[in-house]
Design an enzyme around this catalytic site. Structure first.
Site, PDB file in Angstrom:
ATOM      1  N   LYS A  91       0.860  -1.198   0.000  1.00  0.00           N
ATOM      2  CA  LYS A  91       0.000   0.000   0.000  1.00  0.00           C
ATOM      3  C   LYS A  91       0.882   1.228   0.000  1.00  0.00           C
ATOM      4  CE  LYS A  91      -2.068   1.712   3.913  1.00  0.00           C
ATOM      5  NZ  LYS A  91      -1.519   3.088   3.959  1.00  0.00           N
ATOM      6  N   GLU A 127      -9.225   7.887   3.805  1.00  0.00           N
ATOM      7  CA  GLU A 127      -9.064   8.213   5.229  1.00  0.00           C
ATOM      8  C   GLU A 127      -9.561   9.630   5.504  1.00  0.00           C
ATOM      9  OE1 GLU A 127      -5.316   7.235   7.076  1.00  0.00           O
ATOM     10  OE2 GLU A 127      -5.846   8.297   8.917  1.00  0.00           O
TER      11      GLU A 127
HETATM   12  O1  KIV Z   1      -0.730   2.482   8.726  1.00  0.00           O
HETATM   13  C1  KIV Z   1      -1.952   2.376   8.908  1.00  0.00           C
HETATM   14  O2  KIV Z   1      -2.429   1.855   9.925  1.00  0.00           O
HETATM   15  C2  KIV Z   1      -2.842   2.904   7.872  1.00  0.00           C
HETATM   16  C3  KIV Z   1      -4.311   2.849   8.161  1.00  0.00           C
HETATM   17  C4  KIV Z   1      -4.684   4.013   8.989  1.00  0.00           C
HETATM   18  C5  KIV Z   1      -5.109   2.785   6.933  1.00  0.00           C
HETATM   19  O3  KIV Z   1      -2.399   3.355   6.868  1.00  0.00           O
END
Ligand code: KIV
Length: 283
Positions: A120, A190
């Site tokens: 991600k 978010e």
């Molecule tokens: O690092 C994380 O926990 C995140 C979430 C808030 C989506 O990116």
């Protein structure tokens, strides 16, 4: 299909099918073996080894100091536990921002060294080439993340709801489309108004996963430590605490300390080992 066969691994087509059939997707962060084991046992579809490990576990003030090696280390522990959930490893600050080549190399390390199922990264249209390189050249699934992107909190003026005015809302819609075209398989939204999250969810064909983005996203994600009440930072409005684990753990530790001091723990029969009188006499 994974849902109907119990232990089978969740796949991207499963997530896509869930969006199409209106079945909500559940996601939570995990950074270690026991947590990942419990999350997988509970049957959540997605696990994020997030750079939030920086605030929740490593004691940093923000996610900025988190290194790729930290995510690899924690993701390897998670992967040893997980049989079914699709596990996403977060790309930390500056591991994907410099060039598509460096981003591809680092995403490749995360896949190869931790064996996660996808990565991600935070950002919008400006990262389209980076996403394309990772997805199309590397064959690595990428989850996008727009709205309040904590790695850019300083540039965004803090941890604030994003996309409330027309210009910023349009930019987020554009970001979602760019990332979809670049090849992401899902998108985290978010801290955006729920109406905007709904619009984005309707306009992209990939699943959206909300955190502080209201109920109309295709799925939801929370930080594990927030969800179980083991987080010592300010809890944003969007957090729902399902447990108050910190006070339960503190109570247990106080009870243990008192029993040790009073000589109540350990008990001879229940917690101790015995040797024979015969051997003892010979000592
Ligand atoms: O690092 C994380 O926990 C995140 C979430 C808030 C989506 O990116």
């Amino acid at each position: 299909m994974a849902q109907s066969q119990g232990q089978e691994k969740i796949t991207i087509p499963d997530l896509q099918r869930m969006k199409e059939q209106g079945e909500k997707i559940s996601m939570v962060t995990a950074y270690d073996y026991p947590t990942a084991l419990l999350v997988d046992k509970a049957g959540l579809e997605l696990i994020l080894v997030g750079d939030s490990v920086g605030n929740t576990v490593l004691g940093y003030e923000s996610t900025i100091p988190v290194e790729l090696e930290d995510i690899i280390h924690h993701a390897r522990a998670v992967m040893r536990a997980v049989k079914r959930a699709f596990v996403v490893g977060d790309m930390p600050f500056m591991s994907f921002n410099i060039s598509p080549e460096e981003a591809l190399y680092n995403a490749g390390r995360l896949m190869k060294e931790a064996l996660v199922d996808g990565v991600k990264l935070e950002g919008g249209c400006e990262l389209a080439q980076v996403v394309e390189a990772i997805v199309r050249r590397g064959g690595i699934p990428v989850m996008g993340h727009i709205g309040l992107t904590p790695q850019r909190a300083s540039q965004l003026g803090g941890f604030k709801v994003q996309g409330r005015d027309k210009e910023k809302a349009r930019k987020l819609l554009e970001d979602a489309k760019c990332l979809e075209e670049a090849g992401i398989f899902a998108l985290i939204l978010e801290c955006v108004p729920y109406q905007l999250a709904k619009l984005i969810t309707e306009r992209v064909s990939i699943p959206t996963i909300g955190i502080g983005a209201g109920p109309y996203c295709d799925g939801q994600v929370l930080v594990f430590h927030d969800l179980v009440g083991l987080s010592f930072r300010f809890a944003p409005k969007f957090v729902k605490r399902y447990l108050d684990l910190a006070s339960q753990i503190e109570q247990a530790l106080r009870a243990y300390k008192e029993e040790v001091k009073a000589g109540v723990f350990p008990e001879l029969e229940a917690h101790s080992f015995k040797m024979s009188e015969e051997v003892l006499r010979e000592l």
